[in-house]
Motif scaffolding. Sequence first.
Motif, PDB file in Angstrom:
ATOM      1  N   VAL A  21      29.506  51.121  70.156  1.00 12.39           N
ATOM      2  CA  VAL A  21      28.171  51.790  70.438  1.00 12.39           C
ATOM      3  C   VAL A  21      28.313  53.285  70.523  1.00 12.39           C
ATOM      4  O   VAL A  21      27.658  53.915  70.070  1.00 12.39           O
ATOM      5  CB  VAL A  21      27.277  51.318  71.788  1.00 12.39           C
ATOM      6  N   GLY A  22      29.468  53.655  71.408  1.00  9.00           N
ATOM      7  CA  GLY A  22      29.542  55.092  71.472  1.00  9.00           C
ATOM      8  C   GLY A  22      28.499  55.688  72.419  1.00  9.00           C
ATOM      9  O   GLY A  22      28.540  55.186  73.443  1.00  9.00           O
ATOM     10  N   LEU A  56      26.740  45.875  67.016  1.00 11.53           N
ATOM     11  CA  LEU A  56      27.152  46.665  67.945  1.00 11.53           C
ATOM     12  C   LEU A  56      27.775  45.914  69.166  1.00 11.53           C
ATOM     13  O   LEU A  56      27.207  44.876  69.502  1.00 11.53           O
ATOM     14  CB  LEU A  56      26.083  47.498  68.515  1.00 11.53           C
ATOM     15  N   ARG A  57      28.763  46.749  69.802  1.00 11.10           N
ATOM     16  CA  ARG A  57      29.500  45.959  71.059  1.00 11.10           C
ATOM     17  C   ARG A  57      28.673  46.173  72.123  1.00 11.10           C
ATOM     18  O   ARG A  57      29.164  46.945  73.216  1.00 11.10           O
ATOM     19  CB  ARG A  57      30.914  46.461  70.991  1.00 11.10           C
ATOM     20  N   LEU A  58      27.655  45.362  72.344  1.00 13.82           N
ATOM     21  CA  LEU A  58      26.918  45.284  73.342  1.00 13.82           C
ATOM     22  C   LEU A  58      26.635  43.884  73.935  1.00 13.82           C
ATOM     23  O   LEU A  58      26.185  42.951  73.100  1.00 13.82           O
ATOM     24  CB  LEU A  58      25.743  46.303  73.386  1.00 13.82           C
ATOM     25  N   PHE A  59      26.383  43.544  75.166  1.00 10.65           N
ATOM     26  CA  PHE A  59      26.107  42.349  75.644  1.00 10.65           C
ATOM     27  C   PHE A  59      25.339  42.576  76.891  1.00 10.65           C
ATOM     28  O   PHE A  59      25.709  43.221  77.726  1.00 10.65           O
ATOM     29  CB  PHE A  59      27.252  41.063  75.444  1.00 10.65           C
ATOM     30  N   VAL A  60      24.656  41.326  77.197  1.00  5.78           N
ATOM     31  CA  VAL A  60      23.757  41.249  78.502  1.00  5.78           C
ATOM     32  C   VAL A  60      24.057  39.890  79.070  1.00  5.78           C
ATOM     33  O   VAL A  60      24.482  39.061  78.335  1.00  5.78           O
ATOM     34  CB  VAL A  60      22.380  41.612  78.414  1.00  5.78           C
ATOM     35  N   MET A  61      24.343  39.867  80.493  1.00  3.32           N
ATOM     36  CA  MET A  61      24.465  38.754  81.082  1.00  3.32           C
ATOM     37  C   MET A  61      23.798  38.678  82.580  1.00  3.32           C
ATOM     38  O   MET A  61      23.838  39.784  82.966  1.00  3.32           O
ATOM     39  CB  MET A  61      26.108  38.428  81.103  1.00  3.32           C
ATOM     40  N   CYS A  75      26.530  45.611  79.167  1.00  5.52           N
ATOM     41  CA  CYS A  75      27.883  45.795  79.051  1.00  5.52           C
ATOM     42  C   CYS A  75      27.922  46.249  77.742  1.00  5.52           C
ATOM     43  O   CYS A  75      27.772  45.643  76.541  1.00  5.52           O
ATOM     44  CB  CYS A  75      28.711  44.443  79.307  1.00  5.52           C
ATOM     45  N   ILE A  76      28.186  47.767  77.735  1.00  3.33           N
ATOM     46  CA  ILE A  76      28.408  48.327  76.401  1.00  3.33           C
ATOM     47  C   ILE A  76      29.874  48.823  76.257  1.00  3.33           C
ATOM     48  O   ILE A  76      30.465  49.244  77.165  1.00  3.33           O
ATOM     49  CB  ILE A  76      27.464  49.904  76.508  1.00  3.33           C
ATOM     50  N   ASP A  77      30.278  48.759  74.662  1.00  5.08           N
ATOM     51  CA  ASP A  77      31.620  48.667  74.643  1.00  5.08           C
ATOM     52  C   ASP A  77      32.688  47.975  75.674  1.00  5.08           C
ATOM     53  O   ASP A  77      33.547  48.568  76.046  1.00  5.08           O
ATOM     54  CB  ASP A  77      31.970  50.168  74.241  1.00  5.08           C
ATOM     55  N   PRO A  78      32.266  46.889  75.968  1.00  5.72           N
ATOM     56  CA  PRO A  78      33.157  45.957  76.848  1.00  5.72           C
ATOM     57  C   PRO A  78      34.559  45.516  76.231  1.00  5.72           C
ATOM     58  O   PRO A  78      34.924  45.545  75.142  1.00  5.72           O
ATOM     59  CB  PRO A  78      32.232  44.662  77.046  1.00  5.72           C
ATOM     60  N   LEU A 141      31.263  39.399  70.120  1.00  8.79           N
ATOM     61  CA  LEU A 141      31.451  40.933  69.587  1.00  8.79           C
ATOM     62  C   LEU A 141      32.576  41.038  68.548  1.00  8.79           C
ATOM     63  O   LEU A 141      32.826  41.732  67.643  1.00  8.79           O
ATOM     64  CB  LEU A 141      31.537  41.834  70.797  1.00  8.79           C
ATOM     65  N   ASP A 142      33.344  39.845  68.657  1.00  6.87           N
ATOM     66  CA  ASP A 142      34.791  39.811  67.842  1.00  6.87           C
ATOM     67  C   ASP A 142      34.512  38.805  66.565  1.00  6.87           C
ATOM     68  O   ASP A 142      35.321  38.651  65.798  1.00  6.87           O
ATOM     69  CB  ASP A 142      35.915  39.394  68.735  1.00  6.87           C
ATOM     70  N   GLY A 143      33.313  38.285  66.519  1.00 10.76           N
ATOM     71  CA  GLY A 143      32.867  37.324  65.404  1.00 10.76           C
ATOM     72  C   GLY A 143      33.475  35.906  65.682  1.00 10.76           C
ATOM     73  O   GLY A 143      33.871  35.056  64.821  1.00 10.76           O
ATOM     74  N   ARG A 144      33.823  35.509  66.926  1.00 13.08           N
ATOM     75  CA  ARG A 144      34.288  34.258  67.405  1.00 13.08           C
ATOM     76  C   ARG A 144      33.306  33.645  68.008  1.00 13.08           C
ATOM     77  O   ARG A 144      32.551  34.157  68.802  1.00 13.08           O
ATOM     78  CB  ARG A 144      35.677  34.452  68.141  1.00 13.08           C
ATOM     79  N   LEU A 145      33.136  32.410  67.957  1.00 13.44           N
ATOM     80  CA  LEU A 145      31.953  31.472  68.410  1.00 13.44           C
ATOM     81  C   LEU A 145      33.031  30.325  69.311  1.00 13.44           C
ATOM     82  O   LEU A 145      34.177  29.984  69.040  1.00 13.44           O
ATOM     83  CB  LEU A 145      31.401  30.660  67.390  1.00 13.44           C
ATOM     84  N   CYS A 146      32.336  30.014  70.346  1.00 13.38           N
ATOM     85  CA  CYS A 146      32.847  29.037  71.240  1.00 13.38           C
ATOM     86  C   CYS A 146      33.357  27.565  70.706  1.00 13.38           C
ATOM     87  O   CYS A 146      34.341  26.936  70.912  1.00 13.38           O
ATOM     88  CB  CYS A 146      31.959  28.328  72.318  1.00 13.38           C
TER      89      CYS A 146
END
Length: 168
Positions: A21-22, A56-61, A75-78, A141-146
């Motif tokens: 995100v930056g 973008l490298r951002l998630f909410v939880m 969580c930005i650029d976690p 954010l890394d393109g991986r799924l559970c």
Amino acid sequence: MAVLQILTYPDPRLRRPCLPVGAVDAAVRQLAADMLETMYAAPGRGLAAPQVGVMLRLFVMDPDWRTGPPAPRICIDPEILDPSDATATCEEGCLSIPGVPAPVTRPAEVTLCWTGLDGIRRSERLAGIAATCAQHELDHLDGRLCIDLMDRAARAAAAPVLAALEAR
């Protein structure tokens, strides 16, 4: 604020790594607000930007909002540091893979580092559902799924639902 459309498996955007995100600006703040509204409406415990089509490298939880007062994290650029050697297996659900409970084994504790909306870098040691949630969202954010982390038997059991999602 707006409820955003959540992408579902097998949308190829769910498999792409995200960009940093930056700088935190008004657009990032709006995206975070919309993502929180979307997560609560779904209802989920976490939501990553690629799940709403933003790479973008951002998630909410907010892992405990169903059992206690809301305590959202943006969580930005976690990044995750110092995963414990101890592991825990949890049945994870994913808003992008409806109807597929995924038993996944992950480190039981992690240190989550992230930038907040105020631009300040933070870190916190997480355990339990919070650790699981943070790791699940960071995987997005890394393109991986559970489902990528399920063992062979669990993946075989989920195959009919995954095939139905792929056929849509």
